[in-house]
Design a protein around this motif. Structure first.
Motif, PDB file in Angstrom:
ATOM      1  N   PHE A  19     -67.403  38.878 -34.559  1.00 49.68           N
ATOM      2  CA  PHE A  19     -68.087  37.599 -34.268  1.00 49.68           C
ATOM      3  C   PHE A  19     -69.302  37.681 -34.307  1.00 49.68           C
ATOM      4  CE2 PHE A  19     -68.234  39.985 -30.282  1.00 49.68           C
ATOM      5  CZ  PHE A  19     -69.360  39.871 -29.710  1.00 49.68           C
ATOM      6  N   ARG A  71     -63.341  30.722 -33.608  1.00 50.09           N
ATOM      7  CA  ARG A  71     -63.341  31.781 -32.712  1.00 50.09           C
ATOM      8  C   ARG A  71     -64.229  33.014 -32.963  1.00 50.09           C
ATOM      9  NH1 ARG A  71     -59.089  32.082 -29.435  1.00 50.09           N
ATOM     10  NH2 ARG A  71     -59.154  34.695 -29.212  1.00 50.09           N
ATOM     11  N   ARG A  72     -64.657  33.186 -34.326  1.00 54.08           N
ATOM     12  CA  ARG A  72     -65.759  34.100 -34.492  1.00 54.08           C
ATOM     13  C   ARG A  72     -67.254  33.593 -34.488  1.00 54.08           C
ATOM     14  NH1 ARG A  72     -64.835  36.399 -40.367  1.00 54.08           N
ATOM     15  NH2 ARG A  72     -66.956  37.740 -39.688  1.00 54.08           N
ATOM     16  N   HIS A 123     -69.760  32.766 -31.424  1.00 54.62           N
ATOM     17  CA  HIS A 123     -69.950  32.950 -29.832  1.00 54.62           C
ATOM     18  C   HIS A 123     -71.401  32.310 -29.554  1.00 54.62           C
ATOM     19  CE1 HIS A 123     -66.953  36.383 -28.925  1.00 54.62           C
ATOM     20  NE2 HIS A 123     -66.581  35.389 -29.742  1.00 54.62           N
ATOM     21  N   ALA A 182     -66.386  23.620 -26.773  1.00 54.55           N
ATOM     22  CA  ALA A 182     -65.164  24.278 -26.481  1.00 54.55           C
ATOM     23  C   ALA A 182     -64.107  23.813 -27.349  1.00 54.55           C
ATOM     24  CB  ALA A 182     -64.940  24.348 -25.265  1.00 54.55           C
ATOM     25  N   VAL A 191     -65.127  27.206 -30.559  1.00 57.97           N
ATOM     26  CA  VAL A 191     -66.295  28.259 -30.664  1.00 57.97           C
ATOM     27  C   VAL A 191     -66.090  29.017 -29.177  1.00 57.97           C
ATOM     28  CG1 VAL A 191     -67.515  27.378 -32.128  1.00 57.97           C
ATOM     29  CG2 VAL A 191     -67.794  26.887 -29.756  1.00 57.97           C
ATOM     30  N   ARG A 192     -66.645  30.013 -29.217  1.00 59.76           N
ATOM     31  CA  ARG A 192     -66.537  30.646 -27.608  1.00 59.76           C
ATOM     32  C   ARG A 192     -67.827  30.641 -27.155  1.00 59.76           C
ATOM     33  NH1 ARG A 192     -61.320  32.234 -26.811  1.00 59.76           N
ATOM     34  NH2 ARG A 192     -61.998  34.194 -25.620  1.00 59.76           N
ATOM     35  N   GLN A 216     -70.291  31.719 -23.952  1.00 59.04           N
ATOM     36  CA  GLN A 216     -70.735  32.829 -22.742  1.00 59.04           C
ATOM     37  C   GLN A 216     -71.952  32.552 -22.227  1.00 59.04           C
ATOM     38  OE1 GLN A 216     -70.829  36.592 -25.162  1.00 59.04           O
ATOM     39  NE2 GLN A 216     -68.698  36.823 -24.979  1.00 59.04           N
ATOM     40  N   HIS A 228     -65.939  31.423 -21.722  1.00 60.63           N
ATOM     41  CA  HIS A 228     -65.008  32.303 -22.322  1.00 60.63           C
ATOM     42  C   HIS A 228     -65.438  33.971 -21.857  1.00 60.63           C
ATOM     43  CE1 HIS A 228     -64.602  28.998 -25.030  1.00 60.63           C
ATOM     44  NE2 HIS A 228     -63.150  29.223 -24.868  1.00 60.63           N
ATOM     45  N   GLY A 229     -66.817  33.820 -21.331  1.00 62.84           N
ATOM     46  CA  GLY A 229     -67.214  35.205 -21.344  1.00 62.84           C
ATOM     47  C   GLY A 229     -68.591  35.280 -20.732  1.00 62.84           C
ATOM     48  N   LEU A 238     -62.366  35.656 -17.654  1.00 59.24           N
ATOM     49  CA  LEU A 238     -63.608  35.670 -18.531  1.00 59.24           C
ATOM     50  C   LEU A 238     -63.914  37.197 -18.590  1.00 59.24           C
ATOM     51  CD1 LEU A 238     -66.103  33.372 -16.441  1.00 59.24           C
ATOM     52  CD2 LEU A 238     -64.580  32.875 -18.481  1.00 59.24           C
ATOM     53  N   THR A 239     -64.597  37.566 -19.962  1.00 58.56           N
ATOM     54  CA  THR A 239     -65.014  38.830 -20.310  1.00 58.56           C
ATOM     55  C   THR A 239     -66.413  39.102 -19.776  1.00 58.56           C
ATOM     56  OG1 THR A 239     -65.867  38.297 -22.466  1.00 58.56           O
ATOM     57  CG2 THR A 239     -63.673  38.945 -22.298  1.00 58.56           C
TER      58      THR A 239
END
Length: 690
Positions: free
Chosen positions: A513, A544-545, A547, A570, A574-575, A577, A597-598, A632-633
């Motif tokens: 990503f 998804r890649r 962020h 979202a 896309v992610r 954070q 997402h994170g 979440l991460t």
């Protein structure tokens, strides 16, 4: 007014380089020595102050060294000549055999001397030896004749009058016959004069030897006197050079660090003081900055000329000095129409706010224009910044002050403290220009998945260089200008370039990503959504890649607007954070409402001296459990030290970024980085912000 802020002293005709060279050469000429070669004096307009000071020191050292070398050479040569004179006299006056034999002179009198007096022959012999007598020839020959008669009279008494002979040797040197080469010819003439035919009796030898001793002693005394004179002249020249050098250093220092119009410190001095404050070891100490802008000064210069503008500047400086009387304050001229009051030990925003109000009151009255009977309004505005000295970034402080000044111009109170919030839709654009921005090359730093050690993604950074404000990122450009169009244009260019670059490394869905920091709150909806959509469509990068790292300000509740922007992003796939989790806006109930997402947390949370490794691991484990509970991460960035890296093991943290896992690199180096596992590197001297 403090001594450091006194007006620039006028040049009162101090010693210049050429004058000092001329003075030294005059002294050397009086002593009969070669002059010191002159050098062109550099212009202060062609070299920086530090270079001019260094050149002045170099020239002073060279001239003094040359003078000392000349003195040593002359002294050694003179003493050597005196020694050779004494030895020559001794050889000439060596005891003769009992049967006195004729003396073989070291040098015969000049030919054609028949019928001449002894004074004439002595004068001719001295001239042939290179002696120049500063008196008329007739007077010189009579004097030398009298000296010869005195020596003859000294041999005719019993015992011989050696004191008189010694004094004659001294007087001959005083007359000017002081060259050692003249002694052999003089001794030949005198011995002929004192002898009885071919026989040189003992009294004559004693008188001649004593004359030679007086001659040699006088030459030695003359040499030592000249040596002492030259030594004193050299010392005097060295003292004059030292005094002139100190005066020049003071003048160059004033030119380098003080404004010649107002006598205040300039921007170079201000930056130097800020850097000194950044080296302090007190974590609780703060530095305050009041940036003062005079809006009407440009119009004064355009309508009434530069002299009128300088007069207004001088009057403004006098007014500001009434406020900046404390020894911890530094008042400086920042640019053509801005001043800065640096508070080296700030008492906080309340203290700076009081100072800002005093400054605006001092500048509320119009400034007089000499010779016109008119006054000019100043339109002063003050931007206030308060920062801790620990980790102080000089460029950032000055940029923050510019932002605060823009906010002060847009307000009604005349001053404003630094506020990271962007300008509202109803507020005018900033007067600060970002023309001349130079786009720097992008850098990519690996983000490592801790479980496998592989590179999961790359954190992209882009910076722009401003000719006066230094390195700026998108957030700083947006804060500084308040220009949404500029921020949007630069963000779109950065976003499209990063997405295309990611596709060139790996076009599949499972490639690494690419993470970016975009000022979502400054660009706003729907522009930010359109930018992301266009970048994905133009590059073909799977959503998804991509962020997007959001600052706390990006996620601040602002009615339905924030939710609308984040939800639309979202929905593109896309992610999202949230950056700097654990600092600023980290409300857990609110996090559950955001389409995130994170989370990203800075490693600086683990650098408190009050906590140990075990406490840091417990903190990381707790943060990881909270993140996982929210679905979440958790990624820790800024892992630049080995100790921090060791504490991440077994905490449940998903990813890490920092120098321990790879330094920011150029785009063409990334493929090699992706082919192998993440290297655990130790960077001792290099520190790149992650």
């Amino acid at each position: 007014m403090t001594p450091r802020d006194e007006p620039f002293p006028p040049d009162e005709g101090g010693l210049t380089h050429a004058m000092m060279i001329a003075a030294l050469n005059e002294i050397l000429a009086e002593c009969g020595y070669d002059p010191v070669p002159e050098e062109d004096e550099p212009s202060s307009a062609e070299a920086p102050a530090d270079r001019l000071i260094e050149d002045a020191r170099h020239r002073a050292d060279g001239i003094v060294a040359a003078a000392l070398e000349t003195a040593v050479q002359y002294t050694d040569a003179a003493l050597d000549q005196a020694a050779r004179t004494v030895l020559s006299a001794r050889r000439t006056l060596a005891p003769l055999p009992a049967a006195a034999r004729p003396l073989e002179p070291a040098r015969q009198p000049v030919p054609g001397t028949r019928g001449q007096s002894l004074g004439d022959m002595w004068f001719a012999a001295a001239a042939a030896a290179g002696v120049y007598l500063p008196i008329a020839e007739d007077a010189a020959t009579r004097t030398l004749e009298a000296y010869a008669d005195c020596l003859r009279a000294a041999t005719q008494v019993s015992p011989p009058d050696l004191d008189a002979a010694y004094q004659v040797g001294v007087e001959v040197v005083a007359l000017g016959v002081s060259r050692p080469e003249a002694l052999p010819a003089s001794m030949t003439l005198l011995l002929d004069h004192l002898s009885d035919g071919d026989t040189v009796r003992r009294p004559a030898r004693q008188v001649a030897g004593t004359f030679a001793a007086g001659f040699a002693a006088a030459v030695q005394a003359r040499t030592l006197a000249q040596q002492e004179s030259l030594h004193r002249a050299t010392q005097r020249a060295a003292r004059e050079f030292q005094s002139a050098l100190q005066h020049s250093e003071a003048r160059y220092h004033r030119l380098a660090y003080y404004d010649p119009v107002t006598g205040l410190a300039n921007k170079a001095c201000l930056v130097q003081r800020l850097r000194q404050s950044a080296n302090g070891d007190d974590p609780d100490r703060h530095v305050g900055l009041c940036l003062i802008d005079l809006g009407g000064l440009v119009a004064v210069g355009e309508q009434f000329g530069a002299d009128a503008g300088d007069h207004v500047l001088t009057e403004v400086a006098r007014r500001l000095q009434r406020v900046a009387r404390h020894p911890d304050y530094l008042l400086a001229r920042h640019s053509g129409h801005t001043f800065v009051l640096l508070v080296q030990d700030s008492g906080g925003l309340a203290h700076l706010a009081e100072l800002a109000e005093q400054l605006t009151r001092e500048l509320a009255e119009p400034a007089s224009l000499p010779g016109t009977g008119l006054t000019a309004p100043l339109h002063a505005a003050v931007g206030v910044v308060d920062v801790p000295t620990a980790g102080l970034d000089v460029t950032r402080v000055l940029v923050d002050a510019e932002i605060a000044l823009r906010q002060a111009r847009a307000g009604t109170t005349g001053w404003a403290a630094y506020d990271p919030q962007p300008a509202g839709p109803g507020r005018p654009r900033a007067a600060t220009s970002v023309s001349g921005l130079v786009t720097g090359p992008p850098s990519y730093q690996p983000v490592v998945q801790l479980g496998t050690g592989r590179v999961a993604g790359l954190h992209a950074r882009m910076a722009w260089r401003h000719p006066h404000l230094g390195i700026l990122d998108l957030t700083r450009i947006g804060q500084l200008t308040g220009d949404r169009d500029t921020t949007t244009r630069l963000a779109g260019s950065f976003l499209g370039q990063a997405c295309r670059q990611a596709m060139s490394w790996d076009g599949g869905r499972k490639g690494p990503f690419i993470g970016l920091e975009l000022p979502v709150h400054q660009i706003g909806y729907p522009d930010i959504v359109d930018l992301v959509r266009e970048a994905l469509a133009g590059s073909g990068l799977p959503p998804r890649r991509l962020h997007l790292h959001l600052s706390g300000l990006d996620a601040v509740p602002a009615g339905e607007h924030s939710h609308t922007v984040l939800t639309a992003l979202a929905a593109l796939g896309v992610r999202l954070q949230l950056d700097d989790f654990g600092n600023g806006y980290s409300s857990l109930p609110y996090l559950r409402e955001l389409p995130l997402h994170g989370l990203r947390s800075p490693a600086s949370l683990l650098r408190s001296p009050a906590t140990g490794p075990d406490a840091d691991r417990d903190l990381l484990s707790g943060m990881a459990r909270v993140a996982h509970a929210l679905g979440l991460t958790l990624t820790v960035h800024g892992v630049d030290e080995e100790g921090v890296q060791a504490r991440l093991a077994g905490t449940g943290v998903d990813g890490a970024q920092g120098l321990r896992y790879g330094a920011p690199t150029t785009p063409h180096q990334v493929p090699a980085l992706l082919r192998g596992p993440a290297r655990m590197v130790t960077v001792a001297d290099r520190r790149v912000a992650s």
